[in-house]
Design an enzyme around this catalytic site. Sequence first.
Site, mmCIF file in Angstrom:
data_model
loop_
_atom_site.group_PDB
_atom_site.id
_atom_site.type_symbol
_atom_site.label_atom_id
_atom_site.label_comp_id
_atom_site.label_asym_id
_atom_site.label_seq_id
_atom_site.Cartn_x
_atom_site.Cartn_y
_atom_site.Cartn_z
ATOM 1 N N ASP A 65 18.720 45.773 26.289
ATOM 2 C CA ASP A 65 18.518 46.331 27.640
ATOM 3 C C ASP A 65 17.118 46.124 28.234
ATOM 4 O O ASP A 65 16.521 47.068 28.774
ATOM 5 C CB ASP A 65 18.848 47.833 27.635
ATOM 6 C CG ASP A 65 20.304 48.119 27.298
ATOM 7 O OD1 ASP A 65 21.054 47.168 27.008
ATOM 8 O OD2 ASP A 65 20.693 49.306 27.310
ATOM 9 N N CYS A 78 19.529 53.402 23.359
ATOM 10 C CA CYS A 78 20.308 52.191 23.077
ATOM 11 C C CYS A 78 19.822 51.422 21.856
ATOM 12 O O CYS A 78 20.636 50.854 21.129
ATOM 13 C CB CYS A 78 20.374 51.331 24.329
ATOM 14 S SG CYS A 78 21.336 52.165 25.614
ATOM 15 N N LYS A 120 27.614 46.195 28.518
ATOM 16 C CA LYS A 120 28.129 47.469 27.989
ATOM 17 C C LYS A 120 28.020 48.541 29.066
ATOM 18 O O LYS A 120 27.267 48.375 30.030
ATOM 19 C CB LYS A 120 27.348 47.883 26.743
ATOM 20 C CG LYS A 120 25.875 48.115 27.021
ATOM 21 C CD LYS A 120 25.126 48.387 25.728
ATOM 22 C CE LYS A 120 23.675 48.701 25.983
ATOM 23 N NZ LYS A 120 23.446 49.918 26.764
HETATM 24 C C1 VGL Z 1 19.874 53.604 28.109
HETATM 25 C C2 VGL Z 1 20.117 55.710 28.937
HETATM 26 C C3 VGL Z 1 21.164 55.295 29.733
HETATM 27 C C4 VGL Z 1 19.131 52.673 27.191
HETATM 28 C C5 VGL Z 1 20.924 53.175 28.886
HETATM 29 O O1 VGL Z 1 19.162 51.444 27.418
HETATM 30 O O2 VGL Z 1 18.516 53.175 26.221
HETATM 31 N N1 VGL Z 1 19.494 54.872 28.125
HETATM 32 N N2 VGL Z 1 21.552 54.026 29.702
#
Ligand code: VGL
Length: 204
Positions: free
Chosen positions: A8, A151, A106
């Site tokens: 991410d 994540c 995702k």
């Molecule tokens: C994430 C919160 C919501 C992350 C993704 O990438 O850690 N955290 N969506």
Amino acid sequence: MKALILVDIQNDFCTGGALEVPQGNQVVPVANALMGQFDLVVATQDWHPANHGSFAANHPWRKPGQVIDLNGLPQVLWPIHCVQESFGAEFVQALQVDKIDKVFIKGTDPEIDSYSGFFDNGHRKSTGMGDFLKEKKVEEVYVMGLATDYCVKFTALDAVALGFKTWLIEDGCRGVNLNPGDVDQAITDMRSGGVEVLNSKELL
Ligand code: VGL
Ligand code: ZN
């Protein structure tokens, strides 16, 4: 075979983003320096529809940081982030995306969140990343990115569960720290879950 998993590394988790992770951008040079050292590089991309159930704005009166029950699972509510096709969902521009072999999206199902790059939070559906890595005969995975306490943590723990020898590249991660100490706790949880922790300079 060794794979690097970039979690991410998207605009919304970096400076000025909707779900800004403190110093999130600092993982980018680490990723760029490491990609050439691996047989395979995969990346995950948080990729939510606008009506996603993890967005506080989709629940009357709810605020980011609150926890609700979302279809039977506890769900932390977040600001609207990483909406499909938006700038916030794009990989950070400085990331050398040409060195990524495959991207796994995702969080596409509005009914359930997906912190791990392998499965949704209920372990109901797979993203295909585990099968892909196994097909490529990967045995060791190195995990880094955003955010350590969400994540990255769940991706690393699922990697262990899938039988990969799993390393966390600690300086290649930054966390949200919604509550003080969350990042330290996440690293403790990963270690006790079988994840080995190292620093990027040990790989260069
Ligand atoms: C994430 C919160 C919501 C992350 C993704 O990438 O850690 N955290 N969506
Ligand atoms: Zn998300």
